[in-house]
Design a protein around this motif. Sequence first.
Motif, PDB file in Angstrom:
ATOM      1  N   GLY A   1      -7.660  -5.497 -36.105  1.00  0.00           N
ATOM      2  CA  GLY A   1      -8.643  -7.063 -35.637  1.00  0.00           C
ATOM      3  C   GLY A   1      -8.029  -7.703 -34.273  1.00  0.00           C
ATOM      4  O   GLY A   1      -9.090  -7.570 -33.486  1.00  0.00           O
ATOM      5  N   ALA A   2      -6.805  -7.062 -34.163  1.00  0.00           N
ATOM      6  CA  ALA A   2      -6.098  -7.887 -32.786  1.00  0.00           C
ATOM      7  C   ALA A   2      -6.786  -6.984 -31.721  1.00  0.00           C
ATOM      8  O   ALA A   2      -7.690  -6.728 -30.369  1.00  0.00           O
ATOM      9  CB  ALA A   2      -5.128  -7.779 -31.968  1.00  0.00           C
ATOM     10  N   ARG A   3      -6.985  -5.027 -31.071  1.00  0.00           N
ATOM     11  CA  ARG A   3      -7.661  -4.606 -30.495  1.00  0.00           C
ATOM     12  C   ARG A   3      -9.185  -4.288 -30.850  1.00  0.00           C
ATOM     13  O   ARG A   3      -9.761  -4.218 -29.091  1.00  0.00           O
ATOM     14  CB  ARG A   3      -6.893  -2.752 -31.147  1.00  0.00           C
ATOM     15  CG  ARG A   3      -6.209  -2.562 -31.553  1.00  0.00           C
ATOM     16  CD  ARG A   3      -4.809  -0.596 -31.795  1.00  0.00           C
ATOM     17  NE  ARG A   3      -4.281  -0.387 -31.022  1.00  0.00           N
ATOM     18  CZ  ARG A   3      -3.062  -0.405 -32.074  1.00  0.00           C
ATOM     19  NH1 ARG A   3      -3.561  -0.650 -33.317  1.00  0.00           N
ATOM     20  NH2 ARG A   3      -2.220  -0.517 -32.082  1.00  0.00           N
ATOM     21  N   LEU A   4      -9.657  -4.392 -31.872  1.00  0.00           N
ATOM     22  CA  LEU A   4     -11.153  -4.972 -31.349  1.00  0.00           C
ATOM     23  C   LEU A   4     -11.661  -6.781 -29.906  1.00  0.00           C
ATOM     24  O   LEU A   4     -12.305  -6.414 -29.758  1.00  0.00           O
ATOM     25  CB  LEU A   4     -11.490  -5.353 -32.954  1.00  0.00           C
ATOM     26  CG  LEU A   4     -11.947  -4.173 -33.282  1.00  0.00           C
ATOM     27  CD1 LEU A   4     -12.702  -5.013 -34.911  1.00  0.00           C
ATOM     28  CD2 LEU A   4     -12.902  -2.679 -32.691  1.00  0.00           C
ATOM     29  N   ILE A   5     -11.102  -7.540 -30.608  1.00  0.00           N
ATOM     30  CA  ILE A   5     -10.839  -8.149 -29.467  1.00  0.00           C
ATOM     31  C   ILE A   5     -10.485  -8.344 -28.516  1.00  0.00           C
ATOM     32  O   ILE A   5     -10.926  -8.405 -26.998  1.00  0.00           O
ATOM     33  CB  ILE A   5      -9.353  -9.512 -30.880  1.00  0.00           C
ATOM     34  CG1 ILE A   5     -10.526 -10.078 -31.502  1.00  0.00           C
ATOM     35  CG2 ILE A   5      -9.759 -10.349 -29.160  1.00  0.00           C
ATOM     36  CD1 ILE A   5      -9.348 -10.722 -32.012  1.00  0.00           C
ATOM     37  N   ALA A   6      -9.531  -7.531 -28.159  1.00  0.00           N
ATOM     38  CA  ALA A   6      -8.748  -7.038 -27.627  1.00  0.00           C
ATOM     39  C   ALA A   6      -9.701  -5.967 -26.028  1.00  0.00           C
ATOM     40  O   ALA A   6      -9.548  -5.971 -24.868  1.00  0.00           O
ATOM     41  CB  ALA A   6      -7.174  -6.472 -26.444  1.00  0.00           C
TER      42      ALA A   6
ATOM     43  N   ILE B   1      -3.917 -13.072 -28.388  1.00  0.00           N
ATOM     44  CA  ILE B   1      -3.887 -11.719 -29.155  1.00  0.00           C
ATOM     45  C   ILE B   1      -3.794 -10.715 -28.079  1.00  0.00           C
ATOM     46  O   ILE B   1      -3.266  -9.631 -28.461  1.00  0.00           O
ATOM     47  CB  ILE B   1      -4.885 -11.883 -29.918  1.00  0.00           C
ATOM     48  CG1 ILE B   1      -4.640 -12.940 -31.023  1.00  0.00           C
ATOM     49  CG2 ILE B   1      -5.476 -11.055 -30.301  1.00  0.00           C
ATOM     50  CD1 ILE B   1      -5.917 -13.384 -31.433  1.00  0.00           C
ATOM     51  N   VAL B   2      -4.839 -11.111 -27.175  1.00  0.00           N
ATOM     52  CA  VAL B   2      -4.931  -9.678 -26.250  1.00  0.00           C
ATOM     53  C   VAL B   2      -3.205  -9.605 -25.600  1.00  0.00           C
ATOM     54  O   VAL B   2      -3.684  -8.345 -25.787  1.00  0.00           O
ATOM     55  CB  VAL B   2      -6.327 -10.136 -25.254  1.00  0.00           C
ATOM     56  CG1 VAL B   2      -6.197  -9.228 -24.090  1.00  0.00           C
ATOM     57  CG2 VAL B   2      -7.573 -10.609 -25.926  1.00  0.00           C
ATOM     58  N   GLN B   3      -3.000 -10.111 -25.006  1.00  0.00           N
ATOM     59  CA  GLN B   3      -1.568  -9.702 -24.441  1.00  0.00           C
ATOM     60  C   GLN B   3      -0.702  -8.934 -25.023  1.00  0.00           C
ATOM     61  O   GLN B   3       0.364  -8.295 -24.810  1.00  0.00           O
ATOM     62  CB  GLN B   3      -0.731 -10.881 -23.898  1.00  0.00           C
ATOM     63  CG  GLN B   3      -1.522 -11.591 -22.744  1.00  0.00           C
ATOM     64  CD  GLN B   3      -1.451 -10.875 -21.359  1.00  0.00           C
ATOM     65  OE1 GLN B   3      -0.870  -9.845 -21.361  1.00  0.00           O
ATOM     66  NE2 GLN B   3      -2.972 -10.879 -20.504  1.00  0.00           N
TER      67      GLN B   3
END
Length: 512
Positions: free
Chosen positions: A296-301, A163-165
Amino acid sequence: MLVLFETAAGYAIFKVLNEKKLQEVDSLWKEFETPEKANKIVKLKHFEKFQDTTEALAASTALVEGKLSKNLKKILKKIVAKDAHEQLAVADAKLGGVIKDKLNLSCIHSPMVTELMRGIRSQIEGLITGLPSREMAAMCLGLAHSLSRYKLKFSPDKVDTMIVQAISLLDDLDKELNNYIMRCREWYGWHFPELGKIITDNLTYCKCVRKVGDRRNFASSDVADILSEEIEEDVKAAAEISMGTEVSEEDINNIIHLCDQVIEISEYRTQLYDYLKNRMMAIAPNLTVMVGELVGARLIAHAGSLLNLAKHPASTVQILGAEKALFRALKTKRDTPKFGLIYHASLVGQTTAKNKGKISRMLAAKTALTIRYDALGEDTSAEMGAENRLKVETRLRHLEERGIRRISGTGKALARADKYQNKSEVKIYDPSGDSTLPVASKKRKIQEVEEQEAGVAVKAKKVKREIKEETSVEEGEPVKKKKKKKEKKKQTEDEGALTEEPPTSPTVEVWK
């Protein structure tokens, strides 16, 4: 009572020798201070050693999932069934329930059993004979590596590195696409500047340029599959009267090649977005329902991983991404920011400006709960996220339509808010305030003015005389009255009035 104890080397079944000492839970650890004391409490009845690491891994995964493996089932039937009247102490209540259902054995799990397991684990080398400590340590290390490798291999959905990538690549693609499209519009705009105003969509613009090329080909080209009929007519009409410059065929080929790159990158971005959406629903379904897959993905990243994000409190989740503004506000002693990356969530975007702070605070609190549920829970459903989102939407409706509920008192009562009524009063301009002179008739007689001035002078003289009399009385001097002078003045005025002759009437000559 029998005790089922799992180790990295195999299954061990112990027999409790003195059950009375187990009742004292707080002082049970004293009975396991030395191997000699431990052998007086429990005694090894049977030990089933694993053949290899594969068997140990299979047994460990079954225990983690709360299942009964085939090897353990055989041991329990062979050893424990003989003493079926005795209770079996297990470390996992879920495993005890499975054993009770399948083998009809009474299992027990309590704080006393937990303390007993802890004591056995501390003296495991003295209780299990024929197993060297070095071999036991090697088995523990090998099983730990195998179990970790198994979890990474067979549960790739929980790997949030993807997800981060993916979100980082998605942001990079957006930047490159914007640069390419801007360059394409500017480059082809020298040849056909009117096309950029007619076609606003970037992808449609590039497809149209790639298919037609030179603007003179628009009259004979069919672009109905790309443009609508109205826009197609406008483009053809504008191509005939275009003010653009002529370009060579080589320039057109380079522009078409750039359009191909834009179309390919756009298609890949769509594919990457679908991949990110599916991955987010697999790893963090409740977080995705609350704030969307992109936020959500930006928060995880930003946090580094889903587990690191779960460690953050709700206040940190609320301003995550606005660190510069936060520290600048703390340094300058101004108001701190109310939201960071969570500002781009749909629930925050659809609120009014005055309620954005309240909604972002409540959304961050519910989002923090869903993040911890996704990171640490075993359930993969998105029911919790849907329930929390419904609560936030209900709160948003109350803020927008019905007002804020009262915190104190009964929760059902609404805060009193009187209906606002605009009372506009029309005021007429009063020109009398413009002049600072006293209001009087315009035609004032000179005599009246003189009399007023004389009256003012007489009053001033009286006041002065009274002041002098008061001062003379205070000093003790006699008051001197000037009556004689006033009598003389009156006599002279009367004499003057008598001596004055009356005015003679004018003589009128009559002509005969």
